[in-house]
Scaffold this active site. Structure first.
Site, PDB file in Angstrom:
ATOM      1  N   ASP A  53      63.158  71.642   7.656  1.00 38.95           N
ATOM      2  CA  ASP A  53      64.308  71.972   8.269  1.00 38.95           C
ATOM      3  C   ASP A  53      65.603  71.592   7.695  1.00 38.95           C
ATOM      4  O   ASP A  53      65.393  71.350   6.665  1.00 38.95           O
ATOM      5  CB  ASP A  53      64.873  71.231   9.611  1.00 38.95           C
ATOM      6  CG  ASP A  53      64.591  69.724   9.832  1.00 38.95           C
ATOM      7  OD1 ASP A  53      64.385  69.287   8.275  1.00 38.95           O
ATOM      8  OD2 ASP A  53      63.780  68.991  10.708  1.00 38.95           O
TER       9      ASP A  53
ATOM     10  N   ASP B 158      69.453  70.516   7.624  1.00 39.72           N
ATOM     11  CA  ASP B 158      70.601  69.310   8.155  1.00 39.72           C
ATOM     12  C   ASP B 158      71.545  69.403   7.431  1.00 39.72           C
ATOM     13  O   ASP B 158      71.589  69.719   5.837  1.00 39.72           O
ATOM     14  CB  ASP B 158      70.062  67.660   7.854  1.00 39.72           C
ATOM     15  CG  ASP B 158      68.769  67.885   8.787  1.00 39.72           C
ATOM     16  OD1 ASP B 158      68.037  68.501   9.805  1.00 39.72           O
ATOM     17  OD2 ASP B 158      67.988  67.113   8.132  1.00 39.72           O
TER      18      ASP B 158
ATOM     19  N   ASP C 195      67.988  56.806   2.525  1.00 35.87           N
ATOM     20  CA  ASP C 195      67.044  55.591   2.324  1.00 35.87           C
ATOM     21  C   ASP C 195      66.819  56.107   0.468  1.00 35.87           C
ATOM     22  O   ASP C 195      66.864  54.733  -0.082  1.00 35.87           O
ATOM     23  CB  ASP C 195      66.182  56.165   2.726  1.00 35.87           C
ATOM     24  CG  ASP C 195      65.244  57.463   3.527  1.00 35.87           C
ATOM     25  OD1 ASP C 195      66.021  58.463   2.292  1.00 35.87           O
ATOM     26  OD2 ASP C 195      64.445  57.713   4.796  1.00 35.87           O
TER      27      ASP C 195
HETATM   28  P1  ATP Z   1      61.248  66.512   6.140  1.00 33.98           P
HETATM   29  O1  ATP Z   1      61.293  66.324   5.738  1.00 33.98           O
HETATM   30  O2  ATP Z   1      60.420  65.276   6.562  1.00 33.98           O
HETATM   31  O3  ATP Z   1      61.932  66.680   7.161  1.00 33.98           O
HETATM   32  P2  ATP Z   1      63.713  64.851   5.611  1.00 33.98           P
HETATM   33  O4  ATP Z   1      63.911  64.328   4.224  1.00 33.98           O
HETATM   34  O5  ATP Z   1      64.701  65.672   5.770  1.00 33.98           O
HETATM   35  O6  ATP Z   1      62.136  64.907   5.792  1.00 33.98           O
HETATM   36  P3  ATP Z   1      64.648  63.491   8.434  1.00 33.98           P
HETATM   37  O7  ATP Z   1      64.155  62.053   8.698  1.00 33.98           O
HETATM   38  O8  ATP Z   1      64.380  64.948   8.399  1.00 33.98           O
HETATM   39  O9  ATP Z   1      64.146  63.131   6.794  1.00 33.98           O
HETATM   40  O10 ATP Z   1      66.166  62.970   7.175  1.00 33.98           O
HETATM   41  C1  ATP Z   1      66.831  63.338   6.869  1.00 33.98           C
HETATM   42  C2  ATP Z   1      67.778  62.177   6.216  1.00 33.98           C
HETATM   43  O11 ATP Z   1      68.301  61.577   7.060  1.00 33.98           O
HETATM   44  C3  ATP Z   1      66.728  61.972   4.864  1.00 33.98           C
HETATM   45  O12 ATP Z   1      66.467  63.109   4.099  1.00 33.98           O
HETATM   46  C4  ATP Z   1      67.526  60.808   4.946  1.00 33.98           C
HETATM   47  O13 ATP Z   1      68.895  61.247   3.943  1.00 33.98           O
HETATM   48  C5  ATP Z   1      68.688  60.368   6.180  1.00 33.98           C
HETATM   49  N1  ATP Z   1      67.191  60.085   6.541  1.00 33.98           N
HETATM   50  C6  ATP Z   1      66.435  60.140   7.488  1.00 33.98           C
HETATM   51  N2  ATP Z   1      66.004  57.915   7.869  1.00 33.98           N
HETATM   52  C7  ATP Z   1      66.766  57.553   7.449  1.00 33.98           C
HETATM   53  C8  ATP Z   1      66.192  56.289   7.625  1.00 33.98           C
HETATM   54  N3  ATP Z   1      65.277  55.820   8.388  1.00 33.98           N
HETATM   55  N4  ATP Z   1      67.346  55.542   6.893  1.00 33.98           N
HETATM   56  C9  ATP Z   1      68.659  55.882   5.889  1.00 33.98           C
HETATM   57  N5  ATP Z   1      68.363  57.328   6.043  1.00 33.98           N
HETATM   58  C10 ATP Z   1      67.559  57.997   6.639  1.00 33.98           C
HETATM   59 MG    MG Z   2      64.757  66.954   7.772  1.00 30.81          MG
END
Ligand code: ATP
Ligand code: MG
Length: 403
Positions: A54, A56, A138
């Site tokens: 996805d 963001d 993170d």
């Molecule tokens: P995925 O491929 O699983 O979607 P993602 O990195 O996009 O991986 P998401 O859970 O969609 O993960 O979160 C989007 C962004 O928000 C992450 O890339 C990170 O920068 C931030 N983020 C998400 N959860 C946390 C957390 N628990 N602590 C700090 N930052 C977070």
């Molecule tokens: Mg994501």
């Protein structure tokens, strides 16, 4: 701090790779005069040449301002206030740049923008700068921005260097960041496994120190995160890392104790094979019910508990399996497995003894049952993993073909 900025000719991310909806949100915000970045996993995956799950968006527009730009927008969230911009096939999560969590001892007690309990962040809605927003994420590889205004990549944390080195590095002090939000431990394991990255040594140490804090996390958040761990395509590696970093025993303490009991090797073998099977189903594009995944992982443990119930309480095997499943999942207070899933796990387990009876009449009857396929997949897996019941397995394969 000055970020590293990589101009468009010097990186590989192109607008063509970004979904049309995300592009609309980015340009909508930019044209309304706001800063708009693609952020998080989307940028990371594009730079790695992977297909993002996805996209963001991060912006300096407040959630209310985002809502004024897009009619198709809804504000959600309590812990984080977010704007969701809706398109027919996609929701673009749009968040306002946020300030990092202040240290617990400086946090005002009675303040509706920020609150903590024992260092655990409960709610934070302090808006901040792009730099602050990057620093509160993170891992460095998750903190990169793609700027729609000039198509550059903005890197405040050394994420590009770590992407090159295939290194998962925590932003800031790993101890503090894992204490703030222990779910980051599971995220670290998921990204390391899914992307084939190393976890930096300081973070590995911090994970070992703080894995016990997973017990303080919300049980529904853990359930969701575990589902992601299982479906990331590299569940076998997730299991390895969970054992190595001593996380597994905190997620499933009862399984941890069972694994450490005599005969632990064959039990570990069962778990390794279950996780590998989950990856194989996933690679084949097979959409597996979460209940079957949990049935698989817990299966040998449930059989073991059921054997004790048969002995001590003189219940028939199938009933003992139902009882074992419910008892186990009732006492799982860390991970909230939904009731419907629990029932389905119990059905899969209690269906197992029926596969030992090879009569056509029995076959006709149980093949009509709605949980037959999941129960059969479990049986096939168990037979192959343990080497038991191979004649029965062959017989049932024939019955299925003849159908
Ligand atoms: P995925 O491929 O699983 O979607 P993602 O990195 O996009 O991986 P998401 O859970 O969609 O993960 O979160 C989007 C962004 O928000 C992450 O890339 C990170 O920068 C931030 N983020 C998400 N959860 C946390 C957390 N628990 N602590 C700090 N930052 C977070
Ligand atoms: Mg994501």
């Amino acid at each position: 701090m000055k970020p590293q900025i990589i101009a468009r000719p010097d990186h590989t991310v192109s607008r063509k790779q970004i979904s049309a909806s995300a592009i609309k949100v980015l340009y909508g915000l930019k044209d309304a005069g706001y800063t708009a970045y693609l952020a998080g996993g989307g940028v990371r995956d594009l730079l790695l040449g992977r297909n993002p799950k996805d996209f963001d968006v991060a912006t300096n527009a407040t959630p209310e301002e985002v809502k004024r730009v897009f009619r198709n927008c809804r504000l959600i969230g309590r812990r984080f206030r977010l704007a969701h911009v809706y398109y027919h096939d996609e929701i673009i999560e749009t968040s306002t740049f946020r300030a990092p969590a202040p240290p617990a001892d400086e946090a005002p007690d009675d303040n509706n923008t920020f609150s903590t309990k024992d260092g655990l962040v409960l709610r934070d809605n302090l808006f901040g700068t792009p730099e602050e927003d990057a620093l509160r994420r993170d891992f460095t590889i998750n903190a990169l921005f793609y700027n729609i205004a000039d198509f550059s990549i903005i890197d405040y944390t050394g994420g590009l260097r770590d992407l090159d080195a295939r290194l998962l590095r925590v932003i800031g002090d790993p101890d503090q960041r894992f204490i703030e939000d222990p779910v980051r431990i599971l995220r670290a394991i998921r990204f390391a496994a899914a992307l084939g990255f190393e976890i930096e040594p300081a973070a590995r140490e911090a994970i070992r120190r703080h894995a016990g804090r997973l017990e303080d996390c919300s049980s529904s958040r853990l359930y969701e995160e575990i589902q992601k761990l299982l479906s990331c395509g590299k569940a076998a590696r997730v299991f390895e890392l969970c054992c190595e970093l001593r996380v597994f025993e905190h997620l499933f303490p009862e399984l941890g104790a069972w694994l450490n009991a005599p005969d632990g090797d064959s039990k570990t073998h069962w778990l390794q094979k279950s996780f590998a099977q989950i990856d194989r189903w996933r690679a084949a594009g097979f959409n597996v019910d979460p209940a079957l995944l949990f049935a698989l992982i817990f299966g040998e443990y449930h059989e073991w508990v059921a054997a004790q119930i048969v002995q001590n309480e003189e219940l028939p095997h199938a009933d003992a399996l139902i009882e074992a499943t419910h008892r186990h999942i009732r006492q799982l207070d860390r991970i909230r497995i939904p009731k419907a899933a629990t029932h389905h796990i119990a059905e899969i387990m209690s269906g197992q003894p029926r596969f030992l009876k090879m009569t056509p009449k029995n076959a006709q009857r149980i093949m009509r049952h709605r949980s037959f396929l999941d129960a059969f997949l479990y049986f096939k897996f168990a037979a192959r993993t343990t080497g038991r019941h191979s004649a029965e397995l062959e017989w049932w394969e024939q019955q299925r073909k003849a159908r």
